[in-house]
Design a protein around this motif. Structure first.
Motif: not given
Ligand SMILES: [Zn+2]
Ligand SMILES: [Zn+2]
Length: 206
Positions: A56, A58, A61, A131, A148
């Motif tokens: 993902h 975010h 990451h 998430h 996550d």
């Molecule tokens: Zn995350």
């Protein structure tokens, strides 16, 4: 298959590298921070990074993503529902945590069920929204990179923008819990586990 876990950045994010042991072609899952550590490992082990997959987008990451892609010219892949997060500092939480973050302009978008082989390594895309809307787990030969979405004894937070508790539970129960008990699970934070252990012990799933 060569397998290595990096633990990177102040949010203690796991990042995984797999590679074919004969061709030395490598694949990276997320690029959390400290690009130099990732690039040093590639160099020391004579590996060529071919692809980067995001679980993902975010910030914790992707902080090293631009630098890793620039240095290696690897192809970047992310789920089609995650594209909006990559560019949006409110959605990817960059606005909250850093001044500014450059992200790659060029990438390929994935859909649930896509399979992307590289030499002896097969990657199957499992879209697991919750998430984030485009959160993705990757089934890599016989192990699961779970981002996550699923942690040892927990699940990802769903209080970030566009998160959904119902969706993450549904994703885990209807997609990840179909995998064999023996399947090793490598999450975006914390220890590795197995599907069987989470099926029995994860308080969000029992
Ligand atoms: Zn995350
Ligand atoms: Zn994270």
């Amino acid at each position: 298959m060569i397998f290595h876990r990096f633990i990177l950045g102040s949010f203690v994010t796991n990042c995984y590298l797999v590679a074919d042991k004969d061709t030395k072609n490598a694949i990276l899952f997320d690029a959390p921070a400290d690009a130099d550590k990732i690039l040093d490992y590639l160099k020391k082990n004579d590996l060529t990074l071919k692809k980067v997959f995001l679980t993902h987008s975010h910030f914790d990451h992707i902080l090293a993503l631009q630098e890793v892609i620039d240095a290696t010219k690897a192809e970047l892949f992310l789920h089609k529902d995650e594209e909006k997060y990559l560019k949006n500092p409110e959605l990817n939480l960059v606005a909250e945590h850093c001044d500014k973050l450059n992200t790659p302009e060029s990438y390929q978008l994935l859909s649930d069920g896509d399979e992307l082989p590289l030499d002896s390594i097969n990657i199957k895309v499992i879209h697991t929204p919750g998430h984030t809307q485009g959160s993705t787990c990757y089934f890599v030969n016989d192990i699961l990179i779970s981002g996550d979405t699923l942690f040892a004894g927990s699940i990802g937070r769903t209080d970030f923008p566009l998160g959904s508790f119902d969706n993450i539970i549904n994703s885990i129960k209807t997609k990840l819990m179909l995998l064999d008990d023996e399947t090793k699970v490598y999450p975006g934070h914390g220890f590795s586990t197995t599907i069987g252990k989470q099926r029995k012990e994860n308080p969000f799933l029992i």
